[in-house]
Design a protein around this motif. Structure first.
Motif, PDB file in Angstrom:
ATOM      1  N   TYR A 143       6.036  -5.561 -37.981  1.00 31.59           N
ATOM      2  CA  TYR A 143       6.016  -5.662 -39.438  1.00 31.59           C
ATOM      3  C   TYR A 143       5.072  -6.785 -39.848  1.00 31.59           C
ATOM      4  O   TYR A 143       5.438  -7.956 -39.892  1.00 31.59           O
ATOM      5  CB  TYR A 143       7.434  -5.890 -39.964  1.00 31.59           C
ATOM      6  N   TRP A 144       3.830  -6.404 -40.160  1.00 35.51           N
ATOM      7  CA  TRP A 144       2.791  -7.390 -40.461  1.00 35.51           C
ATOM      8  C   TRP A 144       3.149  -8.263 -41.650  1.00 35.51           C
ATOM      9  O   TRP A 144       2.875  -9.466 -41.651  1.00 35.51           O
ATOM     10  CB  TRP A 144       1.448  -6.697 -40.676  1.00 35.51           C
ATOM     11  N   SER A 145       3.742  -7.675 -42.679  1.00 33.65           N
ATOM     12  CA  SER A 145       4.068  -8.497 -43.853  1.00 33.65           C
ATOM     13  C   SER A 145       5.139  -9.533 -43.519  1.00 33.65           C
ATOM     14  O   SER A 145       5.079 -10.659 -44.005  1.00 33.65           O
ATOM     15  CB  SER A 145       4.515  -7.618 -45.027  1.00 33.65           C
ATOM     16  N   ASP A 146       6.104  -9.184 -42.680  1.00 37.18           N
ATOM     17  CA  ASP A 146       7.112 -10.162 -42.257  1.00 37.18           C
ATOM     18  C   ASP A 146       6.463 -11.274 -41.442  1.00 37.18           C
ATOM     19  O   ASP A 146       6.732 -12.457 -41.657  1.00 37.18           O
ATOM     20  CB  ASP A 146       8.197  -9.496 -41.415  1.00 37.18           C
ATOM     21  N   TYR A 147       5.607 -10.883 -40.497  1.00 29.98           N
ATOM     22  CA  TYR A 147       4.929 -11.879 -39.660  1.00 29.98           C
ATOM     23  C   TYR A 147       4.068 -12.795 -40.529  1.00 29.98           C
ATOM     24  O   TYR A 147       4.132 -14.021 -40.414  1.00 29.98           O
ATOM     25  CB  TYR A 147       4.072 -11.187 -38.601  1.00 29.98           C
ATOM     26  N   SER A 148       3.273 -12.213 -41.412  1.00 28.63           N
ATOM     27  CA  SER A 148       2.381 -13.011 -42.258  1.00 28.63           C
ATOM     28  C   SER A 148       3.169 -13.962 -43.153  1.00 28.63           C
ATOM     29  O   SER A 148       2.773 -15.112 -43.341  1.00 28.63           O
ATOM     30  CB  SER A 148       1.514 -12.098 -43.130  1.00 28.63           C
ATOM     31  N   GLY A 149       4.282 -13.482 -43.678  1.00 28.73           N
ATOM     32  CA  GLY A 149       5.083 -14.315 -44.554  1.00 28.73           C
ATOM     33  C   GLY A 149       5.677 -15.528 -43.870  1.00 28.73           C
ATOM     34  O   GLY A 149       5.902 -16.560 -44.493  1.00 28.73           O
ATOM     35  N   LYS A 150       5.919 -15.415 -42.573  1.00 25.90           N
ATOM     36  CA  LYS A 150       6.551 -16.508 -41.837  1.00 25.90           C
ATOM     37  C   LYS A 150       5.589 -17.294 -40.967  1.00 25.90           C
ATOM     38  O   LYS A 150       5.945 -18.359 -40.454  1.00 25.90           O
ATOM     39  CB  LYS A 150       7.676 -15.952 -40.966  1.00 25.90           C
ATOM     40  N   ALA A 151       4.367 -16.790 -40.768  1.00 26.33           N
ATOM     41  CA  ALA A 151       3.502 -17.429 -39.778  1.00 26.33           C
ATOM     42  C   ALA A 151       2.080 -17.723 -40.249  1.00 26.33           C
ATOM     43  O   ALA A 151       1.265 -18.170 -39.449  1.00 26.33           O
ATOM     44  CB  ALA A 151       3.444 -16.545 -38.530  1.00 26.33           C
ATOM     45  N   MET A 152       1.764 -17.509 -41.513  1.00 30.86           N
ATOM     46  CA  MET A 152       0.385 -17.717 -41.959  1.00 30.86           C
ATOM     47  C   MET A 152      -0.067 -19.179 -41.872  1.00 30.86           C
ATOM     48  O   MET A 152      -1.257 -19.456 -41.852  1.00 30.86           O
ATOM     49  CB  MET A 152       0.190 -17.191 -43.379  1.00 30.86           C
ATOM     50  N   HIS A 153       0.870 -20.097 -41.796  1.00 33.99           N
ATOM     51  CA  HIS A 153       0.512 -21.513 -41.704  1.00 33.99           C
ATOM     52  C   HIS A 153       0.113 -21.929 -40.290  1.00 33.99           C
ATOM     53  O   HIS A 153      -0.385 -23.028 -40.088  1.00 33.99           O
ATOM     54  CB  HIS A 153       1.699 -22.378 -42.161  1.00 33.99           C
ATOM     55  N   LEU A 154       0.290 -21.048 -39.316  1.00 35.05           N
ATOM     56  CA  LEU A 154      -0.019 -21.392 -37.928  1.00 35.05           C
ATOM     57  C   LEU A 154      -1.524 -21.494 -37.699  1.00 35.05           C
ATOM     58  O   LEU A 154      -2.310 -20.831 -38.364  1.00 35.05           O
ATOM     59  CB  LEU A 154       0.561 -20.339 -36.977  1.00 35.05           C
ATOM     60  N   THR A 155      -1.886 -22.294 -36.721  1.00 32.92           N
ATOM     61  CA  THR A 155      -3.291 -22.373 -36.310  1.00 32.92           C
ATOM     62  C   THR A 155      -3.626 -21.140 -35.474  1.00 32.92           C
ATOM     63  O   THR A 155      -2.732 -20.393 -35.048  1.00 32.92           O
ATOM     64  CB  THR A 155      -3.553 -23.626 -35.467  1.00 32.92           C
ATOM     65  N   MET A 156      -4.904 -20.951 -35.199  1.00 32.83           N
ATOM     66  CA  MET A 156      -5.325 -19.815 -34.383  1.00 32.83           C
ATOM     67  C   MET A 156      -4.654 -19.875 -33.002  1.00 32.83           C
ATOM     68  O   MET A 156      -4.173 -18.858 -32.493  1.00 32.83           O
ATOM     69  CB  MET A 156      -6.848 -19.806 -34.231  1.00 32.83           C
ATOM     70  N   GLY A 157      -4.599 -21.050 -32.409  1.00 31.33           N
ATOM     71  CA  GLY A 157      -3.963 -21.199 -31.099  1.00 31.33           C
ATOM     72  C   GLY A 157      -2.483 -20.884 -31.134  1.00 31.33           C
ATOM     73  O   GLY A 157      -1.936 -20.279 -30.205  1.00 31.33           O
ATOM     74  N   GLN A 158      -1.812 -21.269 -32.207  1.00 33.61           N
ATOM     75  CA  GLN A 158      -0.386 -20.985 -32.348  1.00 33.61           C
ATOM     76  C   GLN A 158      -0.141 -19.500 -32.556  1.00 33.61           C
ATOM     77  O   GLN A 158       0.808 -18.938 -31.998  1.00 33.61           O
ATOM     78  CB  GLN A 158       0.205 -21.817 -33.489  1.00 33.61           C
ATOM     79  N   HIS A 159      -1.011 -18.840 -33.337  1.00 32.27           N
ATOM     80  CA  HIS A 159      -0.901 -17.379 -33.489  1.00 32.27           C
ATOM     81  C   HIS A 159      -1.056 -16.698 -32.127  1.00 32.27           C
ATOM     82  O   HIS A 159      -0.315 -15.771 -31.797  1.00 32.27           O
ATOM     83  CB  HIS A 159      -1.975 -16.827 -34.433  1.00 32.27           C
ATOM     84  N   GLY A 160      -2.025 -17.150 -31.352  1.00 33.37           N
ATOM     85  CA  GLY A 160      -2.237 -16.558 -30.031  1.00 33.37           C
ATOM     86  C   GLY A 160      -1.018 -16.708 -29.143  1.00 33.37           C
ATOM     87  O   GLY A 160      -0.591 -15.755 -28.479  1.00 33.37           O
ATOM     88  N   ALA A 161      -0.429 -17.896 -29.132  1.00 32.68           N
ATOM     89  CA  ALA A 161       0.770 -18.130 -28.318  1.00 32.68           C
ATOM     90  C   ALA A 161       1.906 -17.227 -28.798  1.00 32.68           C
ATOM     91  O   ALA A 161       2.608 -16.605 -27.984  1.00 32.68           O
ATOM     92  CB  ALA A 161       1.175 -19.601 -28.391  1.00 32.68           C
ATOM     93  N   PHE A 162       2.082 -17.136 -30.118  1.00 33.05           N
ATOM     94  CA  PHE A 162       3.149 -16.314 -30.685  1.00 33.05           C
ATOM     95  C   PHE A 162       2.972 -14.855 -30.270  1.00 33.05           C
ATOM     96  O   PHE A 162       3.916 -14.191 -29.828  1.00 33.05           O
ATOM     97  CB  PHE A 162       3.134 -16.443 -32.204  1.00 33.05           C
ATOM     98  N   MET A 163       1.758 -14.330 -30.398  1.00 35.66           N
ATOM     99  CA  MET A 163       1.500 -12.939 -30.038  1.00 35.66           C
ATOM    100  C   MET A 163       1.760 -12.692 -28.543  1.00 35.66           C
ATOM    101  O   MET A 163       2.339 -11.666 -28.163  1.00 35.66           O
ATOM    102  CB  MET A 163       0.057 -12.548 -30.371  1.00 35.66           C
ATOM    103  N   LEU A 164       1.353 -13.622 -27.699  1.00 32.23           N
ATOM    104  CA  LEU A 164       1.578 -13.455 -26.259  1.00 32.23           C
ATOM    105  C   LEU A 164       3.059 -13.541 -25.909  1.00 32.23           C
ATOM    106  O   LEU A 164       3.545 -12.809 -25.038  1.00 32.23           O
ATOM    107  CB  LEU A 164       0.758 -14.468 -25.466  1.00 32.23           C
ATOM    108  N   PHE A 165       3.793 -14.406 -26.591  1.00 31.01           N
ATOM    109  CA  PHE A 165       5.238 -14.465 -26.367  1.00 31.01           C
ATOM    110  C   PHE A 165       5.898 -13.156 -26.787  1.00 31.01           C
ATOM    111  O   PHE A 165       6.738 -12.609 -26.064  1.00 31.01           O
ATOM    112  CB  PHE A 165       5.872 -15.632 -27.132  1.00 31.01           C
ATOM    113  N   LEU A 166       5.519 -12.639 -27.952  1.00 29.89           N
ATOM    114  CA  LEU A 166       6.090 -11.370 -28.410  1.00 29.89           C
ATOM    115  C   LEU A 166       5.700 -10.229 -27.477  1.00 29.89           C
ATOM    116  O   LEU A 166       6.516  -9.364 -27.156  1.00 29.89           O
ATOM    117  CB  LEU A 166       5.649 -11.064 -29.843  1.00 29.89           C
ATOM    118  N   ARG A 167       4.461 -10.234 -27.032  1.00 32.10           N
ATOM    119  CA  ARG A 167       4.009  -9.192 -26.093  1.00 32.10           C
ATOM    120  C   ARG A 167       4.869  -9.212 -24.834  1.00 32.10           C
ATOM    121  O   ARG A 167       5.302  -8.174 -24.348  1.00 32.10           O
ATOM    122  CB  ARG A 167       2.543  -9.402 -25.733  1.00 32.10           C
ATOM    123  N   TYR A 168       5.113 -10.403 -24.314  1.00 30.96           N
ATOM    124  CA  TYR A 168       5.937 -10.520 -23.107  1.00 30.96           C
ATOM    125  C   TYR A 168       7.347  -9.967 -23.350  1.00 30.96           C
ATOM    126  O   TYR A 168       7.859  -9.173 -22.559  1.00 30.96           O
ATOM    127  CB  TYR A 168       6.022 -11.985 -22.664  1.00 30.96           C
TER     128      TYR A 168
END
Length: 135
Positions: A30-55
């Motif tokens: 759910y992109w809108s849920d993710y964006s609403g809660k994570a848009m303040h993250l840095t690029m590196g933090q977004h990458g970590a978040f995506m890799l954690f979710l992928r795992y």
């Protein structure tokens, strides 16, 4: 070289290393849920978040604390700092694992739907097979 921790043969997360059942190949995101809660993250933090979710979604397991940096591909001090910020903000540590209630709920919902489809598919196949024999 050996693949990073968590990767199975051929760098695939879908086939478990322990020979267990395959995980689902698709989960809703759910992109809108993710964006609403994570848009303040840095690029590196977004990458970590995506890799954690992928795992989590591809193994259907929580993140082992000892493997957290490997899973997030966090090699530098800054990358490890980013991964830690994401874990502490979006996940709950339970013993030696980091847990996401939201991901677990989505996995459970998808697995329940899949099981209903498997059962319905088996029932449909039997009905069609018996109808064909009756003709």
């Amino acid at each position: 070289p050996n693949p990073p921790v968590g990767l199975g043969p051929h760098n695939s997360f879908l086939m478990p290393e322990d020979g267990g059942n395959m995980t689902q190949a698709w989960y809703p995101f759910y992109w809108s849920d993710y964006s609403g809660k994570a848009m303040h993250l840095t690029m590196g933090q977004h990458g970590a978040f995506m890799l954690f979710l992928r795992y989590i979604y591809t193994t259907e397991k929580d993140i082992p604390h000892k493997n957290r940096f490997s899973i997030a591909r966090a090699m530098t001090e800054q990358e490890q700092h980013d991964a830690t910020i994401v874990l502490e903000h979006y996940f709950t540590r339970e013993g030696d694992f980091w847990h996401s209630k939201r991901a677990r709920d989505i996995i459970n919902q998808c697995n329940e739907r899949h099981q209903r489809r498997v059962i319905a598919g088996k029932s449909g196949g039997k009905a069609k097979s018996s109808n064909a024999k009756a003709m």
